[in-house]
Design a protein around this motif. Structure first.
Motif, PDB file in Angstrom:
ATOM      1  N   LEU A   1      -6.862  13.419   0.957  1.00 47.54           N
ATOM      2  CA  LEU A   1      -5.398  13.401   0.860  1.00 47.54           C
ATOM      3  C   LEU A   1      -4.683  13.179   2.195  1.00 47.54           C
ATOM      4  O   LEU A   1      -3.692  12.444   2.228  1.00 47.54           O
ATOM      5  CB  LEU A   1      -4.890  14.674   0.193  1.00 47.54           C
ATOM      6  CG  LEU A   1      -5.025  14.699  -1.323  1.00 47.54           C
ATOM      7  CD1 LEU A   1      -4.619  16.063  -1.863  1.00 47.54           C
ATOM      8  CD2 LEU A   1      -4.211  13.606  -1.979  1.00 47.54           C
ATOM      9  N   PRO A   2      -5.139  13.770   3.290  1.00 46.14           N
ATOM     10  CA  PRO A   2      -4.436  13.504   4.546  1.00 46.14           C
ATOM     11  C   PRO A   2      -4.496  12.035   4.978  1.00 46.14           C
ATOM     12  O   PRO A   2      -3.716  11.597   5.815  1.00 46.14           O
ATOM     13  CB  PRO A   2      -5.170  14.385   5.565  1.00 46.14           C
ATOM     14  CG  PRO A   2      -5.827  15.439   4.765  1.00 46.14           C
ATOM     15  CD  PRO A   2      -6.170  14.796   3.450  1.00 46.14           C
ATOM     16  N   CYS A   3      -5.408  11.284   4.388  1.00 46.89           N
ATOM     17  CA  CYS A   3      -5.566   9.873   4.724  1.00 46.89           C
ATOM     18  C   CYS A   3      -4.793   8.963   3.776  1.00 46.89           C
ATOM     19  O   CYS A   3      -4.936   7.744   3.826  1.00 46.89           O
ATOM     20  CB  CYS A   3      -7.045   9.496   4.701  1.00 46.89           C
ATOM     21  SG  CYS A   3      -8.034  10.462   5.838  1.00 46.89           S
ATOM     22  N   MET A   4      -3.996   9.549   2.907  1.00 50.23           N
ATOM     23  CA  MET A   4      -3.217   8.768   1.941  1.00 50.23           C
ATOM     24  C   MET A   4      -1.736   9.096   2.089  1.00 50.23           C
ATOM     25  O   MET A   4      -1.369  10.230   2.330  1.00 50.23           O
ATOM     26  CB  MET A   4      -3.659   9.098   0.511  1.00 50.23           C
ATOM     27  CG  MET A   4      -5.095   8.788   0.232  1.00 50.23           C
ATOM     28  SD  MET A   4      -5.574   9.264  -1.440  1.00 50.23           S
ATOM     29  CE  MET A   4      -4.850   7.926  -2.383  1.00 50.23           C
ATOM     30  N   ARG A   5      -0.925   8.081   1.915  1.00 53.17           N
ATOM     31  CA  ARG A   5       0.521   8.297   1.890  1.00 53.17           C
ATOM     32  C   ARG A   5       0.912   8.614   0.460  1.00 53.17           C
ATOM     33  O   ARG A   5       0.511   7.918  -0.469  1.00 53.17           O
ATOM     34  CB  ARG A   5       1.251   7.045   2.372  1.00 53.17           C
ATOM     35  CG  ARG A   5       0.942   6.698   3.821  1.00 53.17           C
ATOM     36  CD  ARG A   5       1.765   5.510   4.279  1.00 53.17           C
ATOM     37  NE  ARG A   5       1.581   4.335   3.449  1.00 53.17           N
ATOM     38  CZ  ARG A   5       0.767   3.324   3.740  1.00 53.17           C
ATOM     39  NH1 ARG A   5       0.016   3.365   4.813  1.00 53.17           N
ATOM     40  NH2 ARG A   5       0.685   2.277   2.940  1.00 53.17           N
ATOM     41  N   ASP A   6       1.700   9.656   0.267  1.00 52.86           N
ATOM     42  CA  ASP A   6       2.053  10.068  -1.090  1.00 52.86           C
ATOM     43  C   ASP A   6       2.951   9.074  -1.810  1.00 52.86           C
ATOM     44  O   ASP A   6       2.789   8.830  -2.984  1.00 52.86           O
ATOM     45  CB  ASP A   6       2.750  11.425  -1.072  1.00 52.86           C
ATOM     46  CG  ASP A   6       1.759  12.562  -0.903  1.00 52.86           C
ATOM     47  OD1 ASP A   6       0.594  12.398  -1.287  1.00 52.86           O
ATOM     48  OD2 ASP A   6       2.153  13.598  -0.383  1.00 52.86           O
ATOM     49  N   ALA A   7       3.896   8.509  -1.121  1.00 49.19           N
ATOM     50  CA  ALA A   7       4.892   7.684  -1.800  1.00 49.19           C
ATOM     51  C   ALA A   7       4.275   6.478  -2.491  1.00 49.19           C
ATOM     52  O   ALA A   7       4.661   6.127  -3.597  1.00 49.19           O
ATOM     53  CB  ALA A   7       5.959   7.235  -0.808  1.00 49.19           C
TER      54      ALA A   7
END
Length: 123
Positions: free
Chosen positions: A66-72
């Motif tokens: 998850l820290p390696c992905m942008r949420d938007a």
């Protein structure tokens, strides 16, 4: 937004949202009354978590990812470590094997359906 609203907007149970928080996948603030409050971005985060679980990843892998992905937009950021990239490539290979197994199972079912349909038509 409160946990019930987040659950309603994402179709994820309150219990699951609490689990996500316990596993470090989702963060909330607390009101003075102790209620959880989530940012608007939590909707995208929960949807992303659900997609990753559906792909067969476990919560430990998701927490690393998850820290390696942008949420938007769910796109990648540039902070993935080489080890994480290797782990994710292994997960992709595992998913590819599962897809192959499913395709073979579907092909067998198609053959059975075809054979059964041919017998029924001959009666």
């Amino acid at each position: 937004m409160r946990i019930g609203e987040l659950a309603g907007r994402t179709g994820v149970s309150v219990r699951s949202l609490r689990y996500y928080e316990q596993q470090g996948l989702l963060a909330s603030d607390r009101t003075t009354g102790g209620h959880r409050e989530y940012a608007e971005s939590a909707v995208d985060r929960v949807i992303r978590i659900q997609e990753l679980f559906a792909a067969g990843l476990n919560s430990r892998k998701i927490a690393l990812m998850l820290p390696c992905m942008r949420d938007a937009d769910g796109g990648p950021s540039e902070i993935a470590t080489p080890r994480l990239v290797d782990d994710l490539a292994a997960e992709r290979d595992r998913i590819d094997r599962l897809i192959g197994d499913l395709v073979r199972s579907r092909d067998v079912l198609d053959e059975v359906i075809e054979a059964a349909s041919g017998r029924q038509a001959a009666r």
